[in-house]
Design a protein around this motif. Structure first.
Motif, PDB file in Angstrom:
ATOM      1  N   TYR A  16       0.832  -1.204   0.000  1.00 42.62           N
ATOM      2  CA  TYR A  16       0.000   0.000   0.000  1.00 42.62           C
ATOM      3  C   TYR A  16       0.866   1.255   0.000  1.00 42.62           C
ATOM      4  N   GLY A  17       1.886   1.289   0.862  1.00 44.13           N
ATOM      5  CA  GLY A  17       2.733   2.470   0.934  1.00 44.13           C
ATOM      6  C   GLY A  17       3.445   2.738  -0.384  1.00 44.13           C
ATOM      7  N   LEU A  18       3.914   1.676  -1.045  1.00 40.02           N
ATOM      8  CA  LEU A  18       4.608   1.868  -2.314  1.00 40.02           C
ATOM      9  C   LEU A  18       3.636   2.274  -3.421  1.00 40.02           C
ATOM     10  N   LEU A  19       2.429   1.733  -3.393  1.00 44.69           N
ATOM     11  CA  LEU A  19       1.439   2.110  -4.400  1.00 44.69           C
ATOM     12  C   LEU A  19       1.088   3.591  -4.290  1.00 44.69           C
ATOM     13  N   VAL A  20       0.930   4.088  -3.050  1.00 43.19           N
ATOM     14  CA  VAL A  20       0.646   5.509  -2.846  1.00 43.19           C
ATOM     15  C   VAL A  20       1.784   6.356  -3.392  1.00 43.19           C
ATOM     16  N   THR A  21       3.016   5.925  -3.163  1.00 43.22           N
ATOM     17  CA  THR A  21       4.171   6.684  -3.622  1.00 43.22           C
ATOM     18  C   THR A  21       4.300   6.651  -5.139  1.00 43.22           C
ATOM     19  N   MET A  22       4.015   5.486  -5.747  1.00 41.92           N
ATOM     20  CA  MET A  22       4.180   5.338  -7.198  1.00 41.92           C
ATOM     21  C   MET A  22       3.094   6.065  -7.993  1.00 41.92           C
ATOM     22  N   THR A  23       1.908   6.155  -7.435  1.00 42.62           N
ATOM     23  CA  THR A  23       0.792   6.733  -8.193  1.00 42.62           C
ATOM     24  C   THR A  23       0.523   8.192  -7.859  1.00 42.62           C
ATOM     25  N   THR A  24       1.066   8.694  -6.778  1.00 44.39           N
ATOM     26  CA  THR A  24       0.874  10.099  -6.403  1.00 44.39           C
ATOM     27  C   THR A  24       2.226  10.713  -6.089  1.00 44.39           C
ATOM     28  N   SER A  25       2.192  11.845  -5.419  1.00 44.12           N
ATOM     29  CA  SER A  25       3.444  12.497  -5.027  1.00 44.12           C
ATOM     30  C   SER A  25       4.075  11.849  -3.814  1.00 44.12           C
ATOM     31  N   GLY A  26       3.403  10.854  -3.227  1.00 43.88           N
ATOM     32  CA  GLY A  26       3.993  10.129  -2.108  1.00 43.88           C
ATOM     33  C   GLY A  26       3.371  10.463  -0.776  1.00 43.88           C
ATOM     34  N   ASP A  27       3.581   9.594   0.184  1.00 44.32           N
ATOM     35  CA  ASP A  27       3.094   9.771   1.560  1.00 44.32           C
ATOM     36  C   ASP A  27       4.301   9.846   2.473  1.00 44.32           C
ATOM     37  N   SER A  28       4.516  11.011   3.035  1.00 43.65           N
ATOM     38  CA  SER A  28       5.723  11.214   3.865  1.00 43.65           C
ATOM     39  C   SER A  28       5.738  10.300   5.084  1.00 43.65           C
ATOM     40  N   ALA A  29       4.586   9.853   5.527  1.00 45.81           N
ATOM     41  CA  ALA A  29       4.532   8.976   6.697  1.00 45.81           C
ATOM     42  C   ALA A  29       5.037   7.577   6.383  1.00 45.81           C
ATOM     43  N   VAL A  30       5.158   7.229   5.084  1.00 45.62           N
ATOM     44  CA  VAL A  30       5.629   5.896   4.702  1.00 45.62           C
ATOM     45  C   VAL A  30       7.050   5.981   4.158  1.00 45.62           C
ATOM     46  N   ALA A  31       7.755   7.022   4.471  1.00 42.40           N
ATOM     47  CA  ALA A  31       9.123   7.192   3.980  1.00 42.40           C
ATOM     48  C   ALA A  31      10.020   6.092   4.528  1.00 42.40           C
ATOM     49  N   PRO A  32      10.859   5.477   3.672  1.00 43.78           N
ATOM     50  CA  PRO A  32      11.754   4.409   4.142  1.00 43.78           C
ATOM     51  C   PRO A  32      12.819   4.945   5.101  1.00 43.78           C
ATOM     52  N   GLN A  33      13.273   4.082   6.006  1.00 48.97           N
ATOM     53  CA  GLN A  33      14.246   4.477   7.020  1.00 48.97           C
ATOM     54  C   GLN A  33      15.652   3.984   6.707  1.00 48.97           C
ATOM     55  N   THR A  34      15.777   3.025   5.819  1.00 44.87           N
ATOM     56  CA  THR A  34      17.095   2.468   5.490  1.00 44.87           C
ATOM     57  C   THR A  34      17.536   2.937   4.120  1.00 44.87           C
ATOM     58  N   ASP A  35      18.862   2.895   3.884  1.00 46.94           N
ATOM     59  CA  ASP A  35      19.389   3.300   2.587  1.00 46.94           C
ATOM     60  C   ASP A  35      18.897   2.364   1.484  1.00 46.94           C
ATOM     61  N   ALA A  36      18.880   1.080   1.780  1.00 47.76           N
ATOM     62  CA  ALA A  36      18.414   0.131   0.766  1.00 47.76           C
ATOM     63  C   ALA A  36      16.941   0.371   0.430  1.00 47.76           C
ATOM     64  N   GLY A  37      16.143   0.640   1.447  1.00 58.70           N
ATOM     65  CA  GLY A  37      14.727   0.921   1.205  1.00 58.70           C
ATOM     66  C   GLY A  37      14.534   2.174   0.384  1.00 58.70           C
ATOM     67  N   ARG A  38      15.357   3.226   0.642  1.00 60.42           N
ATOM     68  CA  ARG A  38      15.259   4.458  -0.139  1.00 60.42           C
ATOM     69  C   ARG A  38      15.636   4.227  -1.599  1.00 60.42           C
ATOM     70  N   MET A  39      16.668   3.408  -1.836  1.00 56.31           N
ATOM     71  CA  MET A  39      17.071   3.118  -3.203  1.00 56.31           C
ATOM     72  C   MET A  39      15.974   2.365  -3.957  1.00 56.31           C
ATOM     73  N   VAL A  40      15.379   1.381  -3.305  1.00 57.60           N
ATOM     74  CA  VAL A  40      14.313   0.608  -3.947  1.00 57.60           C
ATOM     75  C   VAL A  40      13.111   1.500  -4.254  1.00 57.60           C
ATOM     76  N   MET A  41      12.728   2.328  -3.288  1.00 59.98           N
ATOM     77  CA  MET A  41      11.577   3.194  -3.509  1.00 59.98           C
ATOM     78  C   MET A  41      11.876   4.237  -4.576  1.00 59.98           C
ATOM     79  N   GLY A  42      13.086   4.776  -4.609  1.00 59.40           N
ATOM     80  CA  GLY A  42      13.448   5.737  -5.652  1.00 59.40           C
ATOM     81  C   GLY A  42      13.383   5.113  -7.042  1.00 59.40           C
ATOM     82  N   LEU A  43      13.911   3.872  -7.153  1.00 58.73           N
ATOM     83  CA  LEU A  43      13.833   3.178  -8.442  1.00 58.73           C
ATOM     84  C   LEU A  43      12.381   2.930  -8.850  1.00 58.73           C
ATOM     85  N   ALA A  44      11.550   2.524  -7.888  1.00 61.94           N
ATOM     86  CA  ALA A  44      10.141   2.262  -8.188  1.00 61.94           C
ATOM     87  C   ALA A  44       9.429   3.536  -8.640  1.00 61.94           C
ATOM     88  N   VAL A  45       9.756   4.668  -8.026  1.00 61.99           N
ATOM     89  CA  VAL A  45       9.116   5.934  -8.391  1.00 61.99           C
ATOM     90  C   VAL A  45       9.506   6.333  -9.810  1.00 61.99           C
TER      91      VAL A  45
END
Length: 283
Positions: free
Chosen positions: A53-82
Motif C-alpha cells: 500500500y505504501g509503495l502504491l501511494v508513492t508510485m501513483t501520487t506524489s507520495g506519503d511522507s509517513a511511509v518514507a523508508p528508514q534504510t538506505d536500501a529501502g530508499r534506493m528501492v523506492m526511488g527506483l520504483a518511483v
C-alpha cells in the motif's frame, strides 16, 4: 490501409497490457524488497500489505511522507520504483490518448463496426439525404430512430447524434455491409448517384440487389431518375420506387390545371429547399 490500422490498434492494446503488467511486477517486487528492508525499522511497515500500500501511494501520487523508508536500501528501492512508475504512467497515458483519438478518427471516417438492430440505412448521399433525416426527426415515431448512412464520403455528412456513418464504395460491397449491420436493418433507402448521369439507375439497381440479398425482410425504397428504368429497380427487389421526375411532372401538370393541393405541395417543397444547408453537394 484498413488492415494496417487494425494491426496498429491491436499492437497498441497489447502494448498497454504489457506496460500494465510491468507496472504490477515492479510494484510487487519493490514492495517485497521494501518489506524485507523496512520491517524492523519503519514504524508504518509491519506486514507485506503495509509495504504494497505504501509503495502504491508513492508510485501513483506524489507520495506519503509517513511511509518514507528508514534504510538506505529501502530508499534506493523506492526511488527506483518511483522513477519506473513515472515513465510507465506517462507511456500508459500517451497510449490511452492515442487509442481514444484513433477511435474518434475511425468513427469520423466511417470505419467503426456498428452493432445496430431495426435501424434505417441510407445507401448513398445526395441533396435528398438531409431532407430525409430532417423529416424522420420531425416525426414522433422516428424522432429517435437510429439512422446509418453508407456513402463514399470522407466524413459524416451531417451533425445528428443518432446518425452514424459507414464509409462504403458505390455500389456497396465488402466489409462496409457488415460495419453497417445491413442484415439487421428494417428499412433501406437507396439514393441515386447524381454524378453518374448515364448509369445512376443501374448503380441504384445493384445496390437494391445487394441490400435485398443481405436484408431479405427489409423494406427497400429506391430513388429513380429515368422513368424507363422502373421495371429494373422493381426486379432488383425495391418495394417502393420513387421517380423524382415523374412526381415533379405530375405536380406541375396538376398545378397548371388549378389543383390547389398540388400548388400547396409545390410551395412546401420550395420552402423546404430554401431551408436546406447550402454546403451539401451531390457526390
Amino acid at each position: 490501409m484498413q488492415r494496417f490500422i487494425r494491426l496498429m490498434a491491436v499492437a497498441r492494446y497489447r502494448f498497454i497490457v504489457e506496460l500494465t503488467g510491468v507496472f504490477v511486477v515492479v510494484w510487487l517486487a519493490c514492495a517485497g524488497l521494501i518489506y524485507v528492508f523496512e520491517v524492523s525499522h519503519s514504524p508504518r511497515i509491519h506486514t507485506f500489505s503495509d509495504a504494497t500500500y505504501g509503495l502504491l501511494v508513492t508510485m501513483t501520487t506524489s507520495g506519503d511522507s509517513a511511509v518514507a523508508p528508514q534504510t538506505d536500501a529501502g530508499r534506493m528501492v523506492m526511488g527506483l520504483a518511483v522513477i519506473v512508475s513515472k515513465l510507465l504512467t506517462a507511456l500508459l497515458c500517451a497510449l490511452a490518448a492515442a487509442v481514444l483519438i484513433e477511435r474518434k478518427v475511425r468513427e469520423d471516417m466511417g470505419l467503426t463496426m456498428h452493432r445496430l438492430h431495426h435501424h434505417i440505412v441510407i445507401i448513398g448521399w445526395n441533396l435528398k439525404g438531409p431532407h430525409i433525416v430532417q423529416t424522420l426527426r420531425a416525426d414522433a415515431q422516428y424522432a429517435h430512430a437510429p439512422v446509418l448512412v453508407m456513402a463514399d464520403l470522407e466524413h459524416k455528412p451531417i451533425d445528428d447524434p443518432l446518425l452514424t456513418f459507414t464509409r462504403s464504395p458505390y455500389p456497396i460491397r465488402g466489409e462496409a455491409i457488415e460495419r453497417a449491420s445491413l442484415p439487421q436493418a428494417d428499412t433501406v433507402v437507396v439514393l441515386a448517384n447524381y454524378g453518374e448521369k448515364q448509369n445512376a439507375d443501374a448503380l441504384t439497381a445493384v445496390n437494391c440487389l445487394v441490400a435485398r440479398q443481405h436484408a431479405p425482410s427489409a423494406r427497400i425504397i429506391a430513388e429513380l431518375l429515368d422513368p424507363a428504368q422502373r421495371p429494373y429497380l422493381e426486379a432488383a427487389g425495391a418495394n417502393l420506387v420513387i421517380g423524382i421526375g415523374e412526381i415533379g411532372g405530375f405536380l406541375l401538370a396538376e398545378a397548371t390545371i388549378g389543383n390547389e393541393q398540388a400548388r400547396q405541395l409545390l410551395s412546401y417543397l420550395a420552402a423546404s429547399n430554401h431551408k436546406q444547408p447550402r454546403s451539401i453537394q451531390a457526390p
